[in-house]
Design a protein around this motif. Structure first.
Motif, PDB file in Angstrom:
ATOM      1  N   TYR A 137       0.657  -1.251  -0.137  1.00 51.07           N
ATOM      2  CA  TYR A 137      -0.147   0.166   0.189  1.00 51.07           C
ATOM      3  C   TYR A 137       0.955   1.269  -0.065  1.00 51.07           C
ATOM      4  O   TYR A 137       1.968   1.196   0.659  1.00 51.07           O
ATOM      5  CB  TYR A 137      -0.885   0.130   1.174  1.00 51.07           C
ATOM      6  CG  TYR A 137      -2.024  -1.001   1.307  1.00 51.07           C
ATOM      7  CD1 TYR A 137      -3.175  -0.767   0.425  1.00 51.07           C
ATOM      8  CD2 TYR A 137      -1.962  -1.973   2.209  1.00 51.07           C
ATOM      9  CE1 TYR A 137      -4.329  -1.817   0.571  1.00 51.07           C
ATOM     10  CE2 TYR A 137      -3.178  -2.802   2.258  1.00 51.07           C
ATOM     11  CZ  TYR A 137      -4.096  -2.537   1.404  1.00 51.07           C
ATOM     12  OH  TYR A 137      -5.327  -3.739   1.505  1.00 51.07           O
ATOM     13  N   GLN A 141      -3.581   5.239  -1.860  1.00 49.94           N
ATOM     14  CA  GLN A 141      -4.280   3.946  -1.991  1.00 49.94           C
ATOM     15  C   GLN A 141      -5.061   3.669  -0.633  1.00 49.94           C
ATOM     16  O   GLN A 141      -5.990   3.144  -0.564  1.00 49.94           O
ATOM     17  CB  GLN A 141      -3.749   2.907  -2.408  1.00 49.94           C
ATOM     18  CG  GLN A 141      -4.672   1.689  -2.953  1.00 49.94           C
ATOM     19  CD  GLN A 141      -5.453   2.057  -4.051  1.00 49.94           C
ATOM     20  OE1 GLN A 141      -5.040   3.069  -4.870  1.00 49.94           O
ATOM     21  NE2 GLN A 141      -6.429   1.241  -4.453  1.00 49.94           N
ATOM     22  N   CYS A 145      -8.941   3.357  -0.318  1.00 48.80           N
ATOM     23  CA  CYS A 145      -9.469   2.292   0.073  1.00 48.80           C
ATOM     24  C   CYS A 145     -10.190   2.148   1.312  1.00 48.80           C
ATOM     25  O   CYS A 145     -10.830   1.150   1.903  1.00 48.80           O
ATOM     26  CB  CYS A 145      -8.387   1.035   0.129  1.00 48.80           C
ATOM     27  SG  CYS A 145      -7.885   0.400  -1.265  1.00 48.80           S
TER      28      CYS A 145
END
Length: 310
Positions: A137, A141, A145
């Protein structure tokens, strides 16, 4: 080949459904992220945090006890995490995208804190292990997310030039996470290389306190930084080196689980320490009883005096 360590089993229907989704419906992963019910807080009502660590496989660290491939058995790993997450005191999980997404597809992360692991490039046993590249990650992101923070491993060896690259990369990640308003969980661990090339974790008070001060100063702000540290003999010195919230890591399981619990308990008494992040030590108990293992750790955390929590 499955792990030789006994443990809970993921049901056939759940396992084959997961495999089918992986093969035919990659689009459901994004939907699972979007639909996850977030907990709305990092700390429990008691002011503590209890997370399961499940990011070891992505760095090639698979050994538990005498089983060199224990954590390579994904079905077994997921079954253990799902069983542990069912304990009411377990607040969530720390993992790489693959593991987090599998748990999402299994419906195991609703209402749970989810911390995404960021740098796994310093493979276990590799000559470049201290040059711990960010391969999972990133901050953008994690925000997209809807996860709750990012974790980075910061191993430091004063004789290995690759350490400098990792320090710089972690500092950048701390800054980027802060810009997103997300927790940056930094795990600063001092190491020393033996003559045979192997690395040993330095758990003495001086080296740990020094690592704390280095990690505390990373990035353009420390407002969102947490530290993840091993239990130690002098927690008043090591954890007294920072005002940042800290969690105690479980580390490699010792030969005596009761001793592990006692060691964690000593560090948990320090007011800067907010909880536990434990992986293999709880997910792979010798007797296979994951729920009992998790419950024992939860009792240790619950025993921390409420007066220490502000």
């Amino acid at each position: 080949m499955s792990t030789t360590i006994p443990g809970p089993v993921l049901q056939e229907a759940d396992w084959h459904r997961l495999l089918l989704l992986r093969a035919t419906r990659p689009d459901v992963v994004a939907r699972a992220y979007a639909e996850r019910r977030r907990p709305g807080r990092l700390l429990s009502e008691r002011g503590t945090m209890f997370l399961l660590a499940a990011d070891h496989p992505a760095r090639g660290a698979l050994t538990v006890g005498g089983d060199a491939l224990a954590m390579s058995d994904r079905r077994s790993l997921l079954a253990r995490i799902v069983a542990a997450l069912e304990h009411p005191d377990v607040d969530g999980v720390l993992g790489t995208p693959d593991v987090v997404e599998e748990l999402l597809l299994l419906g195991a992360l609703d209402g749970k804190v989810v911390i995404g692991s960021m740098n796994r490039g310093g493979l276990d046993g590799a000559t470049w292990t201290m040059d711990d590249r960010f391969t999972a990650y990133d901050a953008a992101q994690l925000a997209a997310c809807r996860l709750d923070g990012g974790k980075m491993l910061l191993r430091m060896d004063d004789r290995d030039p690759a350490t400098a690259t990792t320090i710089e990369s972690c500092a950048q990640a701390v800054s980027e996470l802060a810009q997103q308003g997300l927790m940056a969980m930094v795990e600063p661990l001092p190491y020393q290389r033996r003559e045979d090339g192997s690395l040993v974790l330095c758990k003495n008070t001086r080296d740990l306190a020094r690592a704390v001060t280095v990690a505390s100063g990373l990035g353009t702000t420390s407002a969102y930084t947490w530290l993840k540290l091993p239990a130690c003999d002098e927690p008043e010195v090591v954890f007294g080196a920072t005002t940042l919230p800290c969690v105690v890591l479980g580390g490699v399981p010792g030969p005596d689980p009761e001793q592990d619990l006692r060691s964690w308990g000593r560090s948990l008494t320090h007011p800067a320490v907010r909880g536990l992040v434990v992986g293999r030590a709880l997910l792979y108990p010798a007797d296979g009883d994951v729920k009992a293992s998790v419950d024992a750790a939860a009792r240790v955390l619950r025993a921390v005096q409420p007066s220490a929590r502000v």
